[in-house]
Design a protein around this motif. Structure first.
Motif, PDB file in Angstrom:
ATOM      1  N   ARG A  61       0.826  -1.206   0.000  1.00  0.00           N
ATOM      2  CA  ARG A  61       0.000   0.000   0.000  1.00  0.00           C
ATOM      3  C   ARG A  61       0.862   1.259   0.000  1.00  0.00           C
ATOM      4  NH1 ARG A  61      -5.006  -1.404  -1.740  1.00  0.00           N
ATOM      5  NH2 ARG A  61      -5.369  -3.561  -1.065  1.00  0.00           N
ATOM      6  N   TRP A  62       0.268   2.364  -0.473  1.00  0.00           N
ATOM      7  CA  TRP A  62       0.987   3.616  -0.614  1.00  0.00           C
ATOM      8  C   TRP A  62       1.052   4.361   0.720  1.00  0.00           C
ATOM      9  CZ3 TRP A  62       3.398   4.481  -5.146  1.00  0.00           C
ATOM     10  CH2 TRP A  62       2.940   3.783  -6.267  1.00  0.00           C
ATOM     11  N   PHE A  63       2.207   4.970   0.961  1.00  0.00           N
ATOM     12  CA  PHE A  63       2.274   5.924   2.066  1.00  0.00           C
ATOM     13  C   PHE A  63       1.344   7.092   1.739  1.00  0.00           C
ATOM     14  CE2 PHE A  63       6.748   4.356   2.866  1.00  0.00           C
ATOM     15  CZ  PHE A  63       6.532   3.941   4.169  1.00  0.00           C
ATOM     16  N   ALA A  64       0.578   7.553   2.727  1.00  0.00           N
ATOM     17  CA  ALA A  64      -0.191   8.779   2.543  1.00  0.00           C
ATOM     18  C   ALA A  64       0.729   9.987   2.642  1.00  0.00           C
ATOM     19  CB  ALA A  64      -1.300   8.869   3.584  1.00  0.00           C
ATOM     20  N   GLU A  65       1.733   9.900   3.480  1.00  0.00           N
ATOM     21  CA  GLU A  65       2.783  10.913   3.611  1.00  0.00           C
ATOM     22  C   GLU A  65       4.029  10.206   4.120  1.00  0.00           C
ATOM     23  OE1 GLU A  65       1.680  13.937   6.366  1.00  0.00           O
ATOM     24  OE2 GLU A  65       1.562  12.598   8.090  1.00  0.00           O
ATOM     25  N   PRO A  66       5.186  10.860   4.125  1.00  0.00           N
ATOM     26  CA  PRO A  66       6.403  10.191   4.589  1.00  0.00           C
ATOM     27  C   PRO A  66       6.217   9.638   5.991  1.00  0.00           C
ATOM     28  CG  PRO A  66       6.968  12.254   3.509  1.00  0.00           C
ATOM     29  CD  PRO A  66       5.472  12.228   3.615  1.00  0.00           C
ATOM     30  N   PRO A  67       6.820   8.484   6.283  1.00  0.00           N
ATOM     31  CA  PRO A  67       6.640   7.872   7.602  1.00  0.00           C
ATOM     32  C   PRO A  67       7.123   8.777   8.722  1.00  0.00           C
ATOM     33  CG  PRO A  67       8.414   6.800   6.377  1.00  0.00           C
ATOM     34  CD  PRO A  67       7.722   7.706   5.420  1.00  0.00           C
ATOM     35  N   HIS A  68       6.422   8.712   9.845  1.00  0.00           N
ATOM     36  CA  HIS A  68       6.808   9.467  11.030  1.00  0.00           C
ATOM     37  C   HIS A  68       7.862   8.677  11.793  1.00  0.00           C
ATOM     38  CE1 HIS A  68       2.567  11.538  10.956  1.00  0.00           C
ATOM     39  NE2 HIS A  68       3.213  11.603   9.808  1.00  0.00           N
ATOM     40  N   MET A  69       8.208   9.158  12.977  1.00  0.00           N
ATOM     41  CA  MET A  69       9.274   8.496  13.720  1.00  0.00           C
ATOM     42  C   MET A  69       8.893   7.077  14.151  1.00  0.00           C
ATOM     43  SD  MET A  69      11.479   9.758  17.026  1.00  0.00           S
ATOM     44  CE  MET A  69      12.323  11.036  16.072  1.00  0.00           C
ATOM     45  N   GLN A  70       7.666   6.873  14.598  1.00  0.00           N
ATOM     46  CA  GLN A  70       7.291   5.558  15.111  1.00  0.00           C
ATOM     47  C   GLN A  70       6.043   4.971  14.463  1.00  0.00           C
ATOM     48  OE1 GLN A  70       7.374   6.755  19.309  1.00  0.00           O
ATOM     49  NE2 GLN A  70       9.114   5.382  19.597  1.00  0.00           N
ATOM     50  N   VAL A  71       5.414   5.717  13.589  1.00  0.00           N
ATOM     51  CA  VAL A  71       4.241   5.202  12.876  1.00  0.00           C
ATOM     52  C   VAL A  71       4.316   5.606  11.415  1.00  0.00           C
ATOM     53  CG1 VAL A  71       2.776   5.343  14.937  1.00  0.00           C
ATOM     54  CG2 VAL A  71       2.777   7.234  13.295  1.00  0.00           C
TER      55      VAL A  71
END
Length: 361
Positions: A316-326
């Motif tokens: 699946r596609w990232f909705a936005e760049p990954p955060h630090m822990q999610v």
């Protein structure tokens, strides 16, 4: 290990209710593979460096002790300094000794790799492995250095020589021939050949060398093949933390981008601190891999980045760049939405991933 996208009831399974990024291990299958590799490479030296191939160094040190093969190889002196607290046997540092390195207190059971004549001369009284220059062209003593070594060996304990070979041979050359050439050079220089540490040989190549040089003990330093060679023995999964329905045009996230269509935003455990979204450069061969690389780069310029998380059999596609822990994923309306507590399989690179926990089955 068969992929499951819905997690069992934590209460029934006796599992903690925390919502982590988990590395699941089929213990019996994992250990059976280790034993198979040991049979192919008798006397192998397990390699436990970096993040411990996703399992953690302390965890792999326990497995290595169970194999009972002797020294445990680590990457750096700093790793050796940490490992001395949970490894009782010998430690082999793979990174060669540097003349300018800062002193790190190490026990006498630590064996240092050296790759220069000057380094041998500096480590008086130490246990050492001398690495020779292979076609890797990375580091090692050269043929011209060999006459200078004899007079220095009386002041050290020589554990053996080592050769680090490349993974691929685009020129069609032979790994066995390269090792034999170095064996001949070392023998001509009248240097001790009781042990030769090797890397990246196939089982038949290893066996051939041992047959051809019965007076030398060949020891294969093995990490990836040993711990990660059976891909179906391990599986990463991220736990779904939240699911939010969205409509085309809704803004979301840190940068308040617009959603491209109706669907759901899924928050799943696993972010940059665990290695999600991090990728090492790849060597590409052939037109198709290069074309795919160009396509991925083009999509990234319009904020379309494929995540490692799988739902309903598709990444699946990232909705936005990954955060630090999610990570936040976008699922289109035609996909069924997960619920909190579900797990999503994640295709992650073991050597760059730090899971929250390792669960053995």
């Amino acid at each position: 290990m068969r992929a499951k996208e819905r997690a069992p009831d934590p209460a029934k399974e006796g599992r903690p209710t925390a919502m982590p990024l988990t590395l699941y291990v089929d213990s019996a299958r994992w250990r059976a593979h280790q034993q198979h590799v040991l049979e192919q490479f008798p006397g192998l030296v397990p390699v436990c460096k970096g993040n411990g191939y996703g399992f953690g160094q302390e965890r792999l040190a326990t497995e290595a002790a169970r194999l009972g093969t002797g020294p445990l190889a680590v990457g750096t002196v700093y790793e050796a300094a940490r490992a001395r607290d949970f490894v009782s046997g010998d430690l082999l540092v793979l990174t060669p000794y540097q003349l300018t390195e800062e002193p790190v207190p190490l026990p006498t059971r630590v064996i240092r790799t050296v790759a220069s004549v000057d380094a041998v001369g500096r480590l008086v009284g130490a246990r050492i492995v001398i690495e020779v220059m292979s076609s890797m062209r990375r580091h090692g003593v050269t043929e011209e250095d060999l006459p200078k070594l004899s007079s220095l060996l009386a002041d050290v304990t020589l554990e053996g020589f080592a050769i680090h070979l490349p993974l691929d041979r685009a020129d069609g050359s032979s790994a066995v021939d390269e090792v034999i050439a170095w064996m001949d050079r070392l023998r001509a220089a009248r240097l001790p050949l009781h042990t030769m540490y090797v890397s990246h040989l196939q089982p038949d190549e290893f066996e051939q060398l041992q047959r051809q040089f019965p007076q030398t003990r060949f020891r294969a330093r093995i990490g990836t093949r040993l711990w990660l060679g059976d891909h179906d023995a391990t599986e990463y999964r991220g736990t779904v933390l939240d699911v939010t329905r969205v409509t085309k045009g809704d803004r979301f996230g840190y940068r308040q981008q617009k959603v491209s269509g109706d669907g759901h935003l899924v928050v799943v455990a696993g972010g940059t601190s665990q290695g999600v979204g991090l990728e090492a450069p790849k060597a590409m061969h052939g037109m198709m891999p290069r074309a795919k690389g160009v396509a991925r780069a083009g999509l990234a310029t319009v904020n379309r980045n494929l995540s490692p998380f799988v739902w309903e059999g598709r990444q699946r596609w990232f909705a936005e760049p990954p955060h630090m822990q999610v990570s936040i994923l976008y699922l289109p309306a035609e996909s069924s939405a997960p619920v909190q507590g579900d797990e999503m399989v994640a295709h992650l690179r073991h050597t760059t991933t730090q899971p929250d926990r390792v669960v053995e089955r």
